[in-house]
Design a protein around this motif. Structure first.
Motif, PDB file in Angstrom:
ATOM      1  N   ASP A  49      42.092  25.219 -10.656  1.00  0.00           N
ATOM      2  CA  ASP A  49      41.863  26.636 -10.421  1.00  0.00           C
ATOM      3  C   ASP A  49      42.057  26.987  -8.950  1.00  0.00           C
ATOM      4  N   LEU A  50      41.846  26.002  -8.072  1.00  0.00           N
ATOM      5  CA  LEU A  50      41.907  26.258  -6.635  1.00  0.00           C
ATOM      6  C   LEU A  50      42.306  24.986  -5.896  1.00  0.00           C
ATOM      7  N   LEU A  51      43.188  25.140  -4.908  1.00  0.00           N
ATOM      8  CA  LEU A  51      43.527  24.080  -3.971  1.00  0.00           C
ATOM      9  C   LEU A  51      43.039  24.508  -2.598  1.00  0.00           C
ATOM     10  N   VAL A  52      42.315  23.605  -1.935  1.00  0.00           N
ATOM     11  CA  VAL A  52      41.782  23.877  -0.602  1.00  0.00           C
ATOM     12  C   VAL A  52      42.210  22.740   0.304  1.00  0.00           C
ATOM     13  N   SER A  53      42.799  23.084   1.454  1.00  0.00           N
ATOM     14  CA  SER A  53      43.331  22.065   2.347  1.00  0.00           C
ATOM     15  C   SER A  53      42.760  22.174   3.748  1.00  0.00           C
ATOM     16  N   SER A  54      42.681  21.024   4.382  1.00  0.00           N
ATOM     17  CA  SER A  54      42.456  20.968   5.821  1.00  0.00           C
ATOM     18  C   SER A  54      43.622  21.689   6.495  1.00  0.00           C
ATOM     19  N   PRO A  55      43.406  22.241   7.688  1.00  0.00           N
ATOM     20  CA  PRO A  55      44.497  22.897   8.393  1.00  0.00           C
ATOM     21  C   PRO A  55      45.511  21.932   9.012  1.00  0.00           C
ATOM     22  N   GLU A  81      39.040  25.258   7.620  1.00  0.00           N
ATOM     23  CA  GLU A  81      38.804  24.500   8.850  1.00  0.00           C
ATOM     24  C   GLU A  81      37.747  23.407   8.644  1.00  0.00           C
ATOM     25  N   ARG A  82      36.815  23.643   7.741  1.00  0.00           N
ATOM     26  CA  ARG A  82      35.706  22.697   7.530  1.00  0.00           C
ATOM     27  C   ARG A  82      36.157  21.366   6.927  1.00  0.00           C
ATOM     28  N   LEU A  83      37.401  21.280   6.468  1.00  0.00           N
ATOM     29  CA  LEU A  83      37.900  20.025   5.899  1.00  0.00           C
ATOM     30  C   LEU A  83      38.558  19.132   6.938  1.00  0.00           C
ATOM     31  N   TYR A  84      38.657  19.605   8.179  1.00  0.00           N
ATOM     32  CA  TYR A  84      39.258  18.816   9.251  1.00  0.00           C
ATOM     33  C   TYR A  84      38.164  18.275  10.157  1.00  0.00           C
ATOM     34  N   ALA A  85      38.243  16.971  10.469  1.00  0.00           N
ATOM     35  CA  ALA A  85      37.258  16.334  11.351  1.00  0.00           C
ATOM     36  C   ALA A  85      35.846  16.676  10.889  1.00  0.00           C
ATOM     37  N   ASN A  90      29.084  17.702   5.321  1.00  0.00           N
ATOM     38  CA  ASN A  90      29.743  19.007   5.442  1.00  0.00           C
ATOM     39  C   ASN A  90      30.702  19.250   4.276  1.00  0.00           C
ATOM     40  N   LEU A  91      31.406  18.218   3.849  1.00  0.00           N
ATOM     41  CA  LEU A  91      32.303  18.365   2.701  1.00  0.00           C
ATOM     42  C   LEU A  91      31.513  18.714   1.449  1.00  0.00           C
ATOM     43  N   LEU A  92      30.388  18.041   1.267  1.00  0.00           N
ATOM     44  CA  LEU A  92      29.551  18.318   0.106  1.00  0.00           C
ATOM     45  C   LEU A  92      29.018  19.757   0.156  1.00  0.00           C
ATOM     46  N   ALA A  93      28.714  20.247   1.343  1.00  0.00           N
ATOM     47  CA  ALA A  93      28.261  21.638   1.481  1.00  0.00           C
ATOM     48  C   ALA A  93      29.372  22.611   1.073  1.00  0.00           C
ATOM     49  N   VAL A  94      30.604  22.302   1.436  1.00  0.00           N
ATOM     50  CA  VAL A  94      31.745  23.132   1.033  1.00  0.00           C
ATOM     51  C   VAL A  94      31.853  23.151  -0.492  1.00  0.00           C
ATOM     52  N   MET A 106      40.635  21.209  -6.203  1.00  0.00           N
ATOM     53  CA  MET A 106      41.281  20.085  -5.540  1.00  0.00           C
ATOM     54  C   MET A 106      41.176  20.289  -4.028  1.00  0.00           C
ATOM     55  N   LEU A 107      40.570  19.318  -3.335  1.00  0.00           N
ATOM     56  CA  LEU A 107      40.437  19.363  -1.882  1.00  0.00           C
ATOM     57  C   LEU A 107      41.382  18.349  -1.251  1.00  0.00           C
ATOM     58  N   PHE A 108      42.034  18.731  -0.157  1.00  0.00           N
ATOM     59  CA  PHE A 108      42.967  17.865   0.567  1.00  0.00           C
ATOM     60  C   PHE A 108      42.443  17.643   1.974  1.00  0.00           C
ATOM     61  N   GLY A 109      42.272  16.365   2.331  1.00  0.00           N
ATOM     62  CA  GLY A 109      41.723  16.079   3.648  1.00  0.00           C
ATOM     63  C   GLY A 109      41.992  14.675   4.111  1.00  0.00           C
ATOM     64  N   HIS A 110      41.015  14.124   4.830  1.00  0.00           N
ATOM     65  CA  HIS A 110      41.236  12.959   5.670  1.00  0.00           C
ATOM     66  C   HIS A 110      40.193  11.856   5.457  1.00  0.00           C
ATOM     67  N   ASN A 111      40.582  10.684   5.890  1.00  0.00           N
ATOM     68  CA  ASN A 111      39.637   9.586   6.008  1.00  0.00           C
ATOM     69  C   ASN A 111      39.098   9.587   7.433  1.00  0.00           C
ATOM     70  N   PRO A 112      37.922   9.064   7.645  1.00  0.00           N
ATOM     71  CA  PRO A 112      37.079   8.339   6.702  1.00  0.00           C
ATOM     72  C   PRO A 112      36.212   9.245   5.818  1.00  0.00           C
ATOM     73  N   GLU A 113      36.195  10.550   6.090  1.00  0.00           N
ATOM     74  CA  GLU A 113      35.281  11.446   5.377  1.00  0.00           C
ATOM     75  C   GLU A 113      35.486  11.438   3.862  1.00  0.00           C
TER      76      GLU A 113
END
Length: 161
Positions: A49-55, A81-85, A90-94, A106-113
C-alpha cells in the motif's frame, strides 16, 4: 493483518570518494539485484500500500527499481528523513505511527539499523545483506501493536538465494 517489509538498500558504489554519503549511487550489481528482488516480489503477488524510503540516493534508487517491477508508481514513494542514520527505536516509532488504513508497508533503508530492528522483531534474523527483503506478518489491526507483539510469520529473501 499488517505486513511490514524491511528492505536494505542494494549494493552501492564507492567509486567516487568525494561524494557525500547520501549521494552514493548503486553499483551495477545493486541495480541488477534491486530489479531481481522486485521481480521476485511480483511473482509472489506482493502489492504494498505504501513505499517509504530513506532520502539517501542508494535507498531511494532501490525503492524506485523495486517499485518499477511491482507496478508501484515512483511518484508515490514517500521519502522520510527518519529512515536515514536512524536507530531501531526510531524506526519502530515510524512504523507504529503508520496510518492503520494501510495493511502492507515497505520501508527502504540502511544497516545496521535495519538488521537490528529485524533481529528485534524476530531473533531468527541475524544479518541482512544488501538488497535483502524481510517480511513480517502481524496479527494486528493497528501498527502501534507491532511494537508489543511478535510477528505471526517471518520471511526473508536475499538476491543470492
Amino acid at each position: 493483518m499488517k505486513i511490514l517489509f524491511l528492505v536494505r538498500h542494494a549494493k552501492s558504489s564507492r567509486d567516487d570518494p568525494s561524494l557525500p554519503d547520501r549521494q552514493r549511487p548503486l553499483d551495477d550489481r545493486g541495480r541488477h539485484d534491486a530489479s531481481k528482488m522486485g521481480k521476485r516480489l511480483t511473482d509472489r503477488g506482493v502489492e504494498p500500500d505504501l513505499l517509504v524510503s530513506s532520502p539517501a540516493l542508494r535507498a531511494l534508487t532501490t525503492a524506485q527499481l523495486i517499485a518499477d517491477e511491482i507496478g508501484y508508481q515512483r511518484k508515490d514513494i514517500v521519502v522520510d528523513e527518519r529512515l536515514y542514520a536512524s536507530s531501531p527505536d526510531n524506526l519502530l516509532a515510524v512504523i507504529c505511527a503508520l496510518d492503520d488504513r494501510l495493511d502492507r508497508v515497505m520501508l527502504f533503508g540502511h544497516n545496521p539499523e535495519f538488521t537490528d530492528l529485524a533481529h528485534r522483531l524476530s531473533s531468527t534474523i541475524i544479518d541482512m545483506p544488501t538488497c535483502t527483503v524481510a517480511a513480517f506478518c502481524f496479527d494486528a489491526k493497528a501498527w502501534a501493536d507491532v511494537a508489543e507483539i511478535g510477528p505471526a510469520e517471518v520471511r526473508m529473501d536475499t538476491p543470492k538465494r
